[in-house]
Each structure stands twice: as structure tokens, then as C-alpha cells.
Motif scaffolding. Structure first.
Motif, PDB file in Angstrom:
ATOM      1  N   SER A  24       4.217 -22.981 -33.668  1.00  0.00           N
ATOM      2  CA  SER A  24       5.290 -22.070 -33.259  1.00  0.00           C
ATOM      3  C   SER A  24       5.967 -22.604 -32.005  1.00  0.00           C
ATOM      4  N   ALA A  25       5.175 -23.089 -31.072  1.00  0.00           N
ATOM      5  CA  ALA A  25       5.735 -23.689 -29.850  1.00  0.00           C
ATOM      6  C   ALA A  25       6.541 -24.926 -30.201  1.00  0.00           C
ATOM      7  N   ASP A  26       6.040 -25.704 -31.175  1.00  0.00           N
ATOM      8  CA  ASP A  26       6.772 -26.882 -31.620  1.00  0.00           C
ATOM      9  C   ASP A  26       8.122 -26.484 -32.195  1.00  0.00           C
ATOM     10  N   GLU A  27       8.166 -25.424 -32.996  1.00  0.00           N
ATOM     11  CA  GLU A  27       9.417 -24.985 -33.618  1.00  0.00           C
ATOM     12  C   GLU A  27      10.385 -24.470 -32.559  1.00  0.00           C
ATOM     13  N   THR A  28       9.891 -23.689 -31.621  1.00  0.00           N
ATOM     14  CA  THR A  28      10.727 -23.210 -30.523  1.00  0.00           C
ATOM     15  C   THR A  28      11.245 -24.392 -29.721  1.00  0.00           C
ATOM     16  N   GLY A  29      10.376 -25.348 -29.468  1.00  0.00           N
ATOM     17  CA  GLY A  29      10.766 -26.542 -28.741  1.00  0.00           C
ATOM     18  C   GLY A  29      11.770 -27.387 -29.502  1.00  0.00           C
ATOM     19  N   LYS A  30      11.641 -27.422 -30.817  1.00  0.00           N
ATOM     20  CA  LYS A  30      12.596 -28.181 -31.632  1.00  0.00           C
ATOM     21  C   LYS A  30      13.987 -27.572 -31.519  1.00  0.00           C
ATOM     22  N   VAL A  31      14.070 -26.261 -31.570  1.00  0.00           N
ATOM     23  CA  VAL A  31      15.356 -25.584 -31.417  1.00  0.00           C
ATOM     24  C   VAL A  31      15.936 -25.903 -30.040  1.00  0.00           C
ATOM     25  N   VAL A 122      10.583 -24.949 -20.963  1.00  0.00           N
ATOM     26  CA  VAL A 122      10.255 -26.353 -20.699  1.00  0.00           C
ATOM     27  C   VAL A 122       8.991 -26.742 -21.453  1.00  0.00           C
ATOM     28  N   LEU A 123       7.975 -25.891 -21.410  1.00  0.00           N
ATOM     29  CA  LEU A 123       6.716 -26.212 -22.080  1.00  0.00           C
ATOM     30  C   LEU A 123       6.895 -26.303 -23.594  1.00  0.00           C
ATOM     31  N   SER A 124       7.665 -25.405 -24.176  1.00  0.00           N
ATOM     32  CA  SER A 124       7.923 -25.488 -25.619  1.00  0.00           C
ATOM     33  C   SER A 124       8.609 -26.798 -25.972  1.00  0.00           C
ATOM     34  N   LEU A 125       9.549 -27.187 -25.151  1.00  0.00           N
ATOM     35  CA  LEU A 125      10.260 -28.447 -25.364  1.00  0.00           C
ATOM     36  C   LEU A 125       9.302 -29.634 -25.278  1.00  0.00           C
ATOM     37  N   VAL A 126       8.412 -29.608 -24.306  1.00  0.00           N
ATOM     38  CA  VAL A 126       7.444 -30.700 -24.139  1.00  0.00           C
ATOM     39  C   VAL A 126       6.455 -30.736 -25.302  1.00  0.00           C
ATOM     40  N   TYR A 127       6.020 -29.578 -25.777  1.00  0.00           N
ATOM     41  CA  TYR A 127       5.139 -29.553 -26.958  1.00  0.00           C
ATOM     42  C   TYR A 127       5.845 -30.180 -28.166  1.00  0.00           C
ATOM     43  N   TYR A 128       7.126 -29.890 -28.306  1.00  0.00           N
ATOM     44  CA  TYR A 128       7.878 -30.504 -29.406  1.00  0.00           C
ATOM     45  C   TYR A 128       7.925 -32.024 -29.227  1.00  0.00           C
ATOM     46  N   LEU A 129       8.220 -32.493 -28.034  1.00  0.00           N
ATOM     47  CA  LEU A 129       8.260 -33.936 -27.796  1.00  0.00           C
ATOM     48  C   LEU A 129       6.903 -34.572 -28.086  1.00  0.00           C
ATOM     49  N   GLU A 130       5.843 -33.896 -27.723  1.00  0.00           N
ATOM     50  CA  GLU A 130       4.505 -34.410 -28.035  1.00  0.00           C
ATOM     51  C   GLU A 130       4.319 -34.526 -29.534  1.00  0.00           C
ATOM     52  N   SER A 131       4.876 -33.586 -30.291  1.00  0.00           N
ATOM     53  CA  SER A 131       4.694 -33.584 -31.748  1.00  0.00           C
ATOM     54  C   SER A 131       5.469 -34.688 -32.453  1.00  0.00           C
ATOM     55  N   ILE A 132       6.482 -35.287 -31.814  1.00  0.00           N
ATOM     56  CA  ILE A 132       7.276 -36.337 -32.480  1.00  0.00           C
ATOM     57  C   ILE A 132       6.884 -37.755 -32.028  1.00  0.00           C
ATOM     58  N   GLN A 133       5.757 -37.864 -31.356  1.00  0.00           N
ATOM     59  CA  GLN A 133       5.311 -39.190 -30.914  1.00  0.00           C
ATOM     60  C   GLN A 133       4.888 -40.031 -32.118  1.00  0.00           C
ATOM     61  N   GLN A 134       5.210 -41.326 -32.049  1.00  0.00           N
ATOM     62  CA  GLN A 134       4.852 -42.255 -33.137  1.00  0.00           C
ATOM     63  C   GLN A 134       3.738 -43.163 -32.698  1.00  0.00           C
TER      64      GLN A 134
END
Length: 134
Positions: A24-31, A122-134
């Protein structure tokens, strides 16, 4: 009275966020990312957004942050760069101070409630960035 209603709404939102899942945090962060970051960093996070070519500095890709940090996502450093209010400036300076911009949009909530909202965004955004790491 208005302050208490606002504080109650923020408290409920904060509690729901705390109880939510990481996805959910990832989705909020993605938006949040798509609205505020993709124009420079690109929808894929590779640094190829539509405004990247207009920048005076190279826009970095964001999918290799962990790889450049021995496989560990630099959570606190990324939080500080995005927030920007601690003096840590992303890309040498031209990146917006998102913490200040986010706070300006919710200042009517009062200093403590507004700060909770800013930190959550900010934290939601950072969780999203963490989720797109390769």
C-alpha cells in the motif's frame, strides 16, 4: 475546535497508514512519484523524463541506488535528499526541496500535523523507490 477535527483526521490517517501494508505504501509512493518525480527521472526511474534534457545537470536514474550502495538501499540518505530541508541537496542543488513544498500544501493543519503528513509522503515515496531497485 477546527484544530481538533483536523488533528483527529490526521491521527486516523496516520494510524491507517501505519496499519497498511508495504505494498500500500508502495502504491501511494508510486502515485507520488508519478506526480512529482517522473517528469525529470522518467516513469521507469531511469533518468529519462521529458524534462531531463532541459536540466543543467544530469538527471540520475533511481533504479540502481541499491546496486551503487553494495546491494543495500540507502533509505536515510534518500529520505534526506527528497525532503531537502536538512541541507542535503539532490543533484548538487536544482532538485526541488520536496519537504518544503509538501509542508506548504498542508500548513493549515498546524506545524505538528503538517510535519506528520510531509514525513508520510516522503516515506511512501522512498518505499516506492526501494521497490523499483534492480
Amino acid at each position: 475546535m477546527r484544530f481538533l477535527k483536523t488533528l483527529s483526521k490526521v491521527s486516523v490517517a496516520f494510524a491507517l497508514t501505519a496499519l497498511g501494508t508495504l505494498s500500500s505504501a508502495d502504491e501511494t509512493g508510486k502515485v507520488e512519484y508519478m506526480q512529482n518525480c517522473a517528469t525529470c527521472h522518467g516513469e521507469s526511474g531511469l533518468g529519462q523524463g521529458p524534462l531531463a534534457e532541459l536540466m543543467t545537470v544530469s538527471v540520475p536514474g533511481l533504479t540502481g541506488l541499491s546496486a551503487r550502495n553494495d546491494g543495500v538501499f540507502p533509505m536515510l540518505e534518500v529520505i534526506h535528499i527528497i525532503d531537502g530541508r536538512q541541507g542535503t541537496r539532490g543533484h548538487g542543488g536544482p532538485m526541488p526541496v520536496w519537504g518544503g513544498r509538501f509542508k506548504a500544501s498542508v500548513e493549515e493543519m498546524g506545524p505538528y500535523s503538517a510535519e506528520m503528513v510531509v514525513r508520510g509522503r516522503v516515506l511512501s515515496l522512498v518505499y516506492y523507490l526501494e521497490s523499483i531497485q534492480q
